[in-house]
Design an enzyme around this catalytic site. Structure first.
Site, PDB file in Angstrom:
ATOM      1  N   ASN A 183      -3.898   6.249  -0.899  1.00 42.95           N
ATOM      2  CA  ASN A 183      -3.357   6.669   0.391  1.00 42.95           C
ATOM      3  C   ASN A 183      -2.792   8.088   0.362  1.00 42.95           C
ATOM      4  OD1 ASN A 183      -4.051   4.559   2.140  1.00 42.95           O
ATOM      5  ND2 ASN A 183      -2.512   3.253   1.183  1.00 42.95           N
ATOM      6  N   SER A 211       0.829  -1.203   0.000  1.00 46.79           N
ATOM      7  CA  SER A 211       0.000   0.000   0.000  1.00 46.79           C
ATOM      8  C   SER A 211       0.862   1.252   0.000  1.00 46.79           C
ATOM      9  CB  SER A 211      -0.903   0.003   1.229  1.00 46.79           C
ATOM     10  OG  SER A 211      -0.134  -0.162   2.392  1.00 46.79           O
ATOM     11  N   HIS A 255      -3.059  -3.389  -5.743  1.00 51.59           N
ATOM     12  CA  HIS A 255      -3.397  -2.979  -4.378  1.00 51.59           C
ATOM     13  C   HIS A 255      -4.900  -3.109  -4.138  1.00 51.59           C
ATOM     14  CE1 HIS A 255      -3.655   0.571  -1.323  1.00 51.59           C
ATOM     15  NE2 HIS A 255      -3.557  -0.580  -0.701  1.00 51.59           N
ATOM     16  N   GLU A 297      -6.120  -0.833  -7.103  1.00 48.66           N
ATOM     17  CA  GLU A 297      -5.196   0.111  -7.727  1.00 48.66           C
ATOM     18  C   GLU A 297      -4.096  -0.695  -8.408  1.00 48.66           C
ATOM     19  OE1 GLU A 297      -3.802   2.495  -4.406  1.00 48.66           O
ATOM     20  OE2 GLU A 297      -4.297   4.333  -5.443  1.00 48.66           O
TER      21      GLU A 297
HETATM   22  N1  3HC Z   1     -17.025 -10.654   3.412  1.00 48.22           N
HETATM   23  C1  3HC Z   1     -18.257 -10.614   2.855  1.00 48.22           C
HETATM   24  N2  3HC Z   1     -19.144  -9.631   3.079  1.00 48.22           N
HETATM   25  C2  3HC Z   1     -18.786  -8.670   3.950  1.00 48.22           C
HETATM   26  C3  3HC Z   1     -17.522  -8.642   4.585  1.00 48.22           C
HETATM   27  C4  3HC Z   1     -16.625  -9.689   4.278  1.00 48.22           C
HETATM   28  N3  3HC Z   1     -15.385  -9.772   4.807  1.00 48.22           N
HETATM   29  N4  3HC Z   1     -17.448  -7.534   5.360  1.00 48.22           N
HETATM   30  C5  3HC Z   1     -18.605  -6.893   5.227  1.00 48.22           C
HETATM   31  N5  3HC Z   1     -19.427  -7.567   4.372  1.00 48.22           N
HETATM   32  C6  3HC Z   1     -20.740  -7.169   3.894  1.00 48.22           C
HETATM   33  C7  3HC Z   1     -21.835  -7.434   4.891  1.00 48.22           C
HETATM   34  O1  3HC Z   1     -22.398  -8.724   4.740  1.00 48.22           O
HETATM   35  C8  3HC Z   1     -22.849  -6.367   4.586  1.00 48.22           C
HETATM   36  O2  3HC Z   1     -23.699  -6.690   3.510  1.00 48.22           O
HETATM   37  P1  3HC Z   1     -25.184  -6.064   3.379  1.00 48.22           P
HETATM   38  O3  3HC Z   1     -25.073  -4.596   3.662  1.00 48.22           O
HETATM   39  O4  3HC Z   1     -25.570  -6.357   1.977  1.00 48.22           O
HETATM   40  O5  3HC Z   1     -25.956  -6.793   4.407  1.00 48.22           O
HETATM   41  C9  3HC Z   1     -22.005  -5.230   4.084  1.00 48.22           C
HETATM   42  O6  3HC Z   1     -20.730  -5.764   3.697  1.00 48.22           O
HETATM   43  C10 3HC Z   1     -21.849  -4.230   5.170  1.00 48.22           C
HETATM   44  O7  3HC Z   1     -21.305  -4.884   6.317  1.00 48.22           O
HETATM   45  P2  3HC Z   1     -21.842  -4.716   7.799  1.00 48.22           P
HETATM   46  O8  3HC Z   1     -23.331  -4.524   7.791  1.00 48.22           O
HETATM   47  O9  3HC Z   1     -21.255  -5.784   8.638  1.00 48.22           O
HETATM   48  O10 3HC Z   1     -21.159  -3.418   8.294  1.00 48.22           O
HETATM   49  P3  3HC Z   1     -21.113  -1.998   7.641  1.00 48.22           P
HETATM   50  O11 3HC Z   1     -22.393  -1.633   7.013  1.00 48.22           O
HETATM   51  O12 3HC Z   1     -20.563  -1.151   8.715  1.00 48.22           O
HETATM   52  O13 3HC Z   1     -20.034  -2.159   6.476  1.00 48.22           O
HETATM   53  C11 3HC Z   1     -17.859  -2.007   5.675  1.00 48.22           C
HETATM   54  C12 3HC Z   1     -18.769  -2.591   6.722  1.00 48.22           C
HETATM   55  C13 3HC Z   1     -18.117  -2.640   4.328  1.00 48.22           C
HETATM   56  C14 3HC Z   1     -16.454  -2.314   6.138  1.00 48.22           C
HETATM   57  C15 3HC Z   1     -18.141  -0.445   5.583  1.00 48.22           C
HETATM   58  O14 3HC Z   1     -18.148   0.110   6.840  1.00 48.22           O
HETATM   59  C16 3HC Z   1     -17.136   0.268   4.733  1.00 48.22           C
HETATM   60  O15 3HC Z   1     -17.216   0.278   3.508  1.00 48.22           O
HETATM   61  N6  3HC Z   1     -16.151   0.911   5.396  1.00 48.22           N
HETATM   62  C17 3HC Z   1     -15.059   1.593   4.725  1.00 48.22           C
HETATM   63  C18 3HC Z   1     -14.052   0.589   4.304  1.00 48.22           C
HETATM   64  C19 3HC Z   1     -12.886   1.212   3.615  1.00 48.22           C
HETATM   65  O16 3HC Z   1     -12.798   2.396   3.375  1.00 48.22           O
HETATM   66  N7  3HC Z   1     -11.918   0.355   3.280  1.00 48.22           N
HETATM   67  C20 3HC Z   1     -10.696   0.782   2.677  1.00 48.22           C
HETATM   68  C21 3HC Z   1      -9.653   0.919   3.741  1.00 48.22           C
HETATM   69  S1  3HC Z   1      -8.173   1.553   3.059  1.00 48.22           S
HETATM   70  C22 3HC Z   1      -7.371   0.171   2.520  1.00 48.22           C
HETATM   71  O17 3HC Z   1      -7.791  -0.954   2.649  1.00 48.22           O
HETATM   72  C23 3HC Z   1      -6.094   0.454   1.813  1.00 48.22           C
HETATM   73  C24 3HC Z   1      -4.883   0.305   2.686  1.00 48.22           C
HETATM   74  O18 3HC Z   1      -3.764   0.553   1.878  1.00 48.22           O
HETATM   75  C25 3HC Z   1      -4.862   1.193   3.879  1.00 48.22           C
END
Ligand code: 3HC
Length: 278
Positions: A186, A115, A136, A148
């Site tokens: 990032n 990342s 990524h 990415e």
């Molecule tokens: N596998 C399958 N499905 C999943 C899952 C997984 N590991 N995690 C979440 N889900 C699904 C759930 O089943 C749910 O589905 P539905 O809405 O259709 O019922 C949906 O995703 C939402 O999950 P939850 O209801 O449990 O919880 P949230 O509504 O809070 O969503 C989240 C969780 C998807 C993580 C949401 O909060 C989100 O999009 N957050 C932001 C994540 C983000 O920005 N990620 C990028 C981080 S930066 C990165 O990774 C790069 C690195 O370089 C730093």
């Protein structure tokens, strides 16, 4: 296609899952048997979640059968593609990319899920670096659409196009970035998280109100402090350090509060405490 994913942590297991879901044969490797065990149960529960929602139609056991867990990297020597997803330490990646170079076919693609580490720097650890590229993914990998693709100086355009097609076949939506620190994601995200921490440090608002502002005002699914906890505060700090070091620009300087939490091993969700308690 046969794909070897190295590292069965949060990202590696997600990457293995999406390749298997798309019909590929996957070798998931890790030096720790426990990580492989946890990965298998985590992948299964993620698949069950997706299946319940009707997002995957295929039988879960069939998808699981496409994934072989092993501690032996050499088991993946006939792979068409390798995706390295181990910790963000240059020395670890150097040694691993050297080992992959030794076993990989000359025409295999070698991708890194880094990342923040330079693709050009990592490419120097790969023999025949014209087969090396950044790929990524975002956490949680099975849910997040973005990948990415990062092009180093020695990455040919043909490999960028090929990787683009591979990523599309996973049902993901790729973007292409040149090899600059933080790539696109990032570079944009870290200053936002940093600014949120400074707003907290300066006593301008509570953590809940900072996160609420970005959730309700900008429609982000998570506020920046909650997101930093989700990414891991150690990972967040590592990425900020790289950006600050490489650009030398104070807008990337890691805030003291972030460093203090990391030093106290309050790393976010994974340790049940970061900016918030879980
Ligand atoms: N596998 C399958 N499905 C999943 C899952 C997984 N590991 N995690 C979440 N889900 C699904 C759930 O089943 C749910 O589905 P539905 O809405 O259709 O019922 C949906 O995703 C939402 O999950 P939850 O209801 O449990 O919880 P949230 O509504 O809070 O969503 C989240 C969780 C998807 C993580 C949401 O909060 C989100 O999009 N957050 C932001 C994540 C983000 O920005 N990620 C990028 C981080 S930066 C990165 O990774 C790069 C690195 O370089 C730093």
């Amino acid at each position: 296609m046969k794909v070897t994913v190295i590292g069965a942590g949060t990202m590696g297991r997600g990457i293995a899952q999406v390749f298997a879901q798309a019909g590929n044969s996957v070798m998931l490797t890790d030096i720790y048997p426990k990580a492989l065990e946890d990965a298998a149960s985590n992948i299964r529960s993620s698949l069950e979640r997706l299946s319940r929602k009707g997002e995957i139609k295929e039988n879960i056991d069939i998808i699981m059968q496409r994934i072989t867990s092993t501690q032996e990297l050499s088991a993946g020597s006939d792979s068409d593609m390798f995706v390295e997803a181990v910790i963000e330490k240059v020395e670890t990646k150097e040694s691993l990319l050297g080992q992959i170079s030794q076993i990989a076919r000359r025409d295999a693609i070698i991708g890194t899920n880094t990342s923040s580490i330079s693709i050009n720097q990592l490419s120097s650890f790969v023999t025949y670096p014209e087969r090396f590229i950044g790929i990524h993914f975002f956490n949680p990998v099975p849910v997040m659409k973005l990948v990415e693709i990062v092009k180093g100086e020695r990455t040919p355009e043909s490999l960028v196009r090929k990787t683009f097609e591979i990523v599309k076949a996973l049902g993901k939506d790729p973007v292409i970035s040149q090899d600059f620190p933080g790539f696109i994601s990032n570079r944009v995200l870290m200053p936002m998280i940093r600014e949120a921490i400074l707003v907290l440090e300066e006593g301008i608002a509570t953590k809940n109100d900072i996160d609420k502002t970005m959730k309700l005002g900008m429609n982000h699914p998570m506020g920046p402090l909650e997101l930093a906890d989700f990414i891991g505060l150690d990972v967040t700090l590592d990425i900020m350090e790289v950006l600050y070091h490489e650009y030398g620009d104070p807008r990337f300087k890691p805030p003291v509060t972030l460093r203090n939490l990391v030093n106290a091993r309050k790393l976010g969700r994974k340790t049940n405490e970061g900016f918030y308690k879980y």
